[in-house]
Design a protein around this motif. Sequence first.
Motif, PDB file in Angstrom:
ATOM      1  N   LYS A 164       0.837  -1.198   0.000  1.00  0.00           N
ATOM      2  CA  LYS A 164       0.000   0.000   0.000  1.00  0.00           C
ATOM      3  C   LYS A 164       0.873   1.250   0.000  1.00  0.00           C
ATOM      4  O   LYS A 164       0.600   2.221  -0.715  1.00  0.00           O
ATOM      5  CB  LYS A 164      -0.920  -0.012   1.216  1.00  0.00           C
ATOM      6  N   GLY A 165       1.943   1.222   0.786  1.00  0.00           N
ATOM      7  CA  GLY A 165       2.847   2.361   0.814  1.00  0.00           C
ATOM      8  C   GLY A 165       3.511   2.605  -0.528  1.00  0.00           C
ATOM      9  O   GLY A 165       3.741   3.752  -0.933  1.00  0.00           O
ATOM     10  N   LEU A 166       3.801   1.519  -1.249  1.00  0.00           N
ATOM     11  CA  LEU A 166       4.468   1.668  -2.534  1.00  0.00           C
ATOM     12  C   LEU A 166       3.552   2.241  -3.606  1.00  0.00           C
ATOM     13  O   LEU A 166       4.034   2.686  -4.656  1.00  0.00           O
ATOM     14  CB  LEU A 166       5.033   0.320  -2.992  1.00  0.00           C
ATOM     15  N   GLU A 167       2.243   2.242  -3.380  1.00  0.00           N
ATOM     16  CA  GLU A 167       1.372   2.957  -4.308  1.00  0.00           C
ATOM     17  C   GLU A 167       1.749   4.441  -4.314  1.00  0.00           C
ATOM     18  O   GLU A 167       1.835   5.072  -5.375  1.00  0.00           O
ATOM     19  CB  GLU A 167      -0.103   2.769  -3.924  1.00  0.00           C
ATOM     20  N   VAL A 168       2.005   4.982  -3.143  1.00  0.00           N
ATOM     21  CA  VAL A 168       2.471   6.372  -3.046  1.00  0.00           C
ATOM     22  C   VAL A 168       3.867   6.483  -3.629  1.00  0.00           C
ATOM     23  O   VAL A 168       4.189   7.432  -4.363  1.00  0.00           O
ATOM     24  CB  VAL A 168       2.454   6.851  -1.581  1.00  0.00           C
ATOM     25  N   GLY A 169       4.723   5.509  -3.315  1.00  0.00           N
ATOM     26  CA  GLY A 169       6.084   5.539  -3.832  1.00  0.00           C
ATOM     27  C   GLY A 169       6.122   5.530  -5.348  1.00  0.00           C
ATOM     28  O   GLY A 169       6.930   6.240  -5.970  1.00  0.00           O
ATOM     29  N   ARG A 170       5.262   4.756  -5.964  1.00  0.00           N
ATOM     30  CA  ARG A 170       5.252   4.681  -7.423  1.00  0.00           C
ATOM     31  C   ARG A 170       4.711   5.963  -8.044  1.00  0.00           C
ATOM     32  O   ARG A 170       5.165   6.373  -9.112  1.00  0.00           O
ATOM     33  CB  ARG A 170       4.464   3.448  -7.861  1.00  0.00           C
ATOM     34  N   LEU A 171       3.772   6.587  -7.384  1.00  0.00           N
ATOM     35  CA  LEU A 171       3.301   7.876  -7.881  1.00  0.00           C
ATOM     36  C   LEU A 171       4.373   8.945  -7.705  1.00  0.00           C
ATOM     37  O   LEU A 171       4.497   9.855  -8.531  1.00  0.00           O
ATOM     38  CB  LEU A 171       2.015   8.282  -7.154  1.00  0.00           C
ATOM     39  N   GLN A 172       5.169   8.828  -6.658  1.00  0.00           N
ATOM     40  CA  GLN A 172       6.274   9.759  -6.480  1.00  0.00           C
ATOM     41  C   GLN A 172       7.309   9.579  -7.585  1.00  0.00           C
ATOM     42  O   GLN A 172       7.823  10.553  -8.141  1.00  0.00           O
ATOM     43  CB  GLN A 172       6.911   9.539  -5.101  1.00  0.00           C
ATOM     44  N   VAL A 173       7.604   8.317  -7.933  1.00  0.00           N
ATOM     45  CA  VAL A 173       8.552   8.042  -9.013  1.00  0.00           C
ATOM     46  C   VAL A 173       7.989   8.530 -10.348  1.00  0.00           C
ATOM     47  O   VAL A 173       8.709   9.105 -11.173  1.00  0.00           O
ATOM     48  CB  VAL A 173       8.895   6.543  -9.058  1.00  0.00           C
ATOM     49  N   ALA A 174       6.696   8.298 -10.579  1.00  0.00           N
ATOM     50  CA  ALA A 174       6.067   8.804 -11.795  1.00  0.00           C
ATOM     51  C   ALA A 174       6.202  10.324 -11.879  1.00  0.00           C
ATOM     52  O   ALA A 174       6.492  10.884 -12.947  1.00  0.00           O
ATOM     53  CB  ALA A 174       4.592   8.408 -11.832  1.00  0.00           C
ATOM     54  N   SER A 175       6.022  10.994 -10.754  1.00  0.00           N
ATOM     55  CA  SER A 175       6.114  12.455 -10.732  1.00  0.00           C
ATOM     56  C   SER A 175       7.543  12.925 -10.958  1.00  0.00           C
ATOM     57  O   SER A 175       7.773  13.974 -11.583  1.00  0.00           O
ATOM     58  CB  SER A 175       5.594  12.988  -9.395  1.00  0.00           C
ATOM     59  N   ARG A 176       8.502  12.171 -10.470  1.00  0.00           N
ATOM     60  CA  ARG A 176       9.896  12.501 -10.772  1.00  0.00           C
ATOM     61  C   ARG A 176      10.146  12.420 -12.275  1.00  0.00           C
ATOM     62  O   ARG A 176      10.832  13.272 -12.855  1.00  0.00           O
ATOM     63  CB  ARG A 176      10.849  11.540 -10.054  1.00  0.00           C
ATOM     64  N   ALA A 177       9.610  11.371 -12.898  1.00  0.00           N
ATOM     65  CA  ALA A 177       9.772  11.231 -14.348  1.00  0.00           C
ATOM     66  C   ALA A 177       9.128  12.402 -15.082  1.00  0.00           C
ATOM     67  O   ALA A 177       9.668  12.895 -16.082  1.00  0.00           O
ATOM     68  CB  ALA A 177       9.164   9.906 -14.812  1.00  0.00           C
ATOM     69  N   LEU A 178       7.968  12.854 -14.581  1.00  0.00           N
ATOM     70  CA  LEU A 178       7.327  14.024 -15.177  1.00  0.00           C
ATOM     71  C   LEU A 178       8.235  15.247 -15.090  1.00  0.00           C
ATOM     72  O   LEU A 178       8.350  16.027 -16.044  1.00  0.00           O
ATOM     73  CB  LEU A 178       6.008  14.322 -14.464  1.00  0.00           C
ATOM     74  N   GLY A 179       8.888  15.414 -13.940  1.00  0.00           N
ATOM     75  CA  GLY A 179       9.762  16.565 -13.770  1.00  0.00           C
ATOM     76  C   GLY A 179      10.954  16.533 -14.695  1.00  0.00           C
ATOM     77  O   GLY A 179      11.326  17.553 -15.294  1.00  0.00           O
ATOM     78  N   VAL A 180      11.578  15.357 -14.834  1.00  0.00           N
ATOM     79  CA  VAL A 180      12.720  15.221 -15.735  1.00  0.00           C
ATOM     80  C   VAL A 180      12.274  15.459 -17.181  1.00  0.00           C
ATOM     81  O   VAL A 180      12.926  16.184 -17.943  1.00  0.00           O
ATOM     82  CB  VAL A 180      13.369  13.835 -15.588  1.00  0.00           C
ATOM     83  N   GLY A 181      11.133  14.855 -17.550  1.00  0.00           N
ATOM     84  CA  GLY A 181      10.625  15.047 -18.903  1.00  0.00           C
ATOM     85  C   GLY A 181      10.267  16.494 -19.183  1.00  0.00           C
ATOM     86  O   GLY A 181      10.530  17.015 -20.273  1.00  0.00           O
ATOM     87  N   ARG A 182       9.685  17.142 -18.184  1.00  0.00           N
ATOM     88  CA  ARG A 182       9.295  18.538 -18.372  1.00  0.00           C
ATOM     89  C   ARG A 182      10.515  19.437 -18.537  1.00  0.00           C
ATOM     90  O   ARG A 182      10.542  20.330 -19.386  1.00  0.00           O
ATOM     91  CB  ARG A 182       8.454  18.993 -17.182  1.00  0.00           C
ATOM     92  N   ALA A 183      11.548  19.194 -17.733  1.00  0.00           N
ATOM     93  CA  ALA A 183      12.774  19.978 -17.862  1.00  0.00           C
ATOM     94  C   ALA A 183      13.389  19.786 -19.246  1.00  0.00           C
ATOM     95  O   ALA A 183      13.841  20.754 -19.882  1.00  0.00           O
ATOM     96  CB  ALA A 183      13.770  19.578 -16.775  1.00  0.00           C
ATOM     97  N   ALA A 184      13.396  18.540 -19.726  1.00  0.00           N
ATOM     98  CA  ALA A 184      13.953  18.254 -21.047  1.00  0.00           C
ATOM     99  C   ALA A 184      13.149  18.947 -22.143  1.00  0.00           C
ATOM    100  O   ALA A 184      13.712  19.474 -23.113  1.00  0.00           O
ATOM    101  CB  ALA A 184      13.997  16.748 -21.282  1.00  0.00           C
ATOM    102  N   LEU A 185      11.832  18.955 -22.002  1.00  0.00           N
ATOM    103  CA  LEU A 185      10.987  19.624 -22.983  1.00  0.00           C
ATOM    104  C   LEU A 185      11.195  21.130 -22.942  1.00  0.00           C
ATOM    105  O   LEU A 185      11.314  21.784 -23.987  1.00  0.00           O
ATOM    106  CB  LEU A 185       9.520  19.285 -22.728  1.00  0.00           C
ATOM    107  N   GLU A 186      11.229  21.703 -21.755  1.00  0.00           N
ATOM    108  CA  GLU A 186      11.406  23.152 -21.646  1.00  0.00           C
ATOM    109  C   GLU A 186      12.732  23.604 -22.235  1.00  0.00           C
ATOM    110  O   GLU A 186      12.799  24.604 -22.958  1.00  0.00           O
ATOM    111  CB  GLU A 186      11.292  23.574 -20.176  1.00  0.00           C
ATOM    112  N   ASP A 187      13.790  22.860 -21.946  1.00  0.00           N
ATOM    113  CA  ASP A 187      15.093  23.212 -22.506  1.00  0.00           C
ATOM    114  C   ASP A 187      15.082  23.080 -24.031  1.00  0.00           C
ATOM    115  O   ASP A 187      15.660  23.902 -24.747  1.00  0.00           O
ATOM    116  CB  ASP A 187      16.181  22.309 -21.926  1.00  0.00           C
TER     117      ASP A 187
END
Length: 398
Positions: free
Chosen positions: A249-272
């Motif tokens: 159950k805790g890893l459901e939050v963990g996986r959403l946190q990892v997904a959000s990290r991927a969003l941040g990396v992808g967003r930075a790459a797109l913005e640049d």
Amino acid sequence: MSTTSTTSEMLSDEEVEIVRLVREFVTEQVKPVASELEHANTYPEELIDAMKEMGIFGLAIPEPWGEAQVSLPAYCLVTEELARGWMSLAGAMGGHTVVAKLILAYGTQEQKDTYLPRMATGELRATMALTEPGGGSDLQAMRTTAKVDGDDYVVNGSKTWITNARKAELIALMVKTDPEAEPRHKGVSILLVEKEGEDGREGFHLSRDLPKLGYKGVESCEIAFDGMRVPRSALLGTQEGVGFAQMMKGLEVGRLQVASRALGVGRAALEDSLQYAQERESFGVPIWKHQSIGNYLAEMATKLVAARQLTLHAARAFDAGQRADMEAGMAKLFASEVGMEIALDAIRIHGGYGYSTEFDVERYFRDAPLMIVGEGTNEIQKNVIARQLVKRGNVDPV
């Protein structure tokens, strides 16, 4: 690209302001120094202290222990903002948040009162110890044991890839309290282990920092336990043998946190890439006007928005008390693959400069693979999704 312009309807006014403040912090304080810190593999002490001051480590902790709890969608957007500046900063709070959620959901009143107030301020940092050498994502096959001896558990075994192992002072440690239990998950428990000093308690051996392709600045270590004693009160909650279900159950939050990290990396790459494509000219025009480059930008943006909506959908389901293992798995799977694709496309757009350490896109490309393998590999996510598809029989639209 603003994250709140299309999602503010699901956030409170206070949450929108928190996301905005984190965005400003990232733009003004993180991005100017991230490259230098990352290439030097330097722990970002000042940035972590600033995150503590902003209350970021307490965003998952409600009153009376914390002061600024936010919804999981808001937490995901904050994580995206941090990862946009430097993915390692988001990683520094990932396991901490999962441990807080575990204590909130399953801890005794004494455990909540003891740990959560200090976790909310960042005075006490927490991490998880799940993975074992040779075990990978097969958590049920763990060999670390905790045997009762009087008023203590005696722990023997080892864990690896433990983020924040040196800086965290509280570890949610998965162990086998009944190695003979069948099915295997029935023998798993979670212990809340306080390190008791920089080097840990007797029988606690913190080994080397593992060398990594990316995810620099924040340490990932090996830990060995050799007759380490912890009080029986360290058991999360009051019942042995339920730790596997608790952690899933805790890893459901963990996986959403990892997904959000991927969003941040992808967003930075797109913005640049978007900025570079407007500034760089070839054949007399900005390169975005060339159809091949424009197509890259269009596809990158479309994938990013789709991944964000999938992640927020799973976060809303979790907050609503619904089962969200399939939804979190889908979000983690899709967002991490998208993050990797966008990072690679950013290098294509930058051409030779994309391969240079003077441009941030090479860092995004090194950071992105972590989200594919972290918090359960994407192959594991597909197994989770397939099992739930069969069990549920469909993916209902509402």
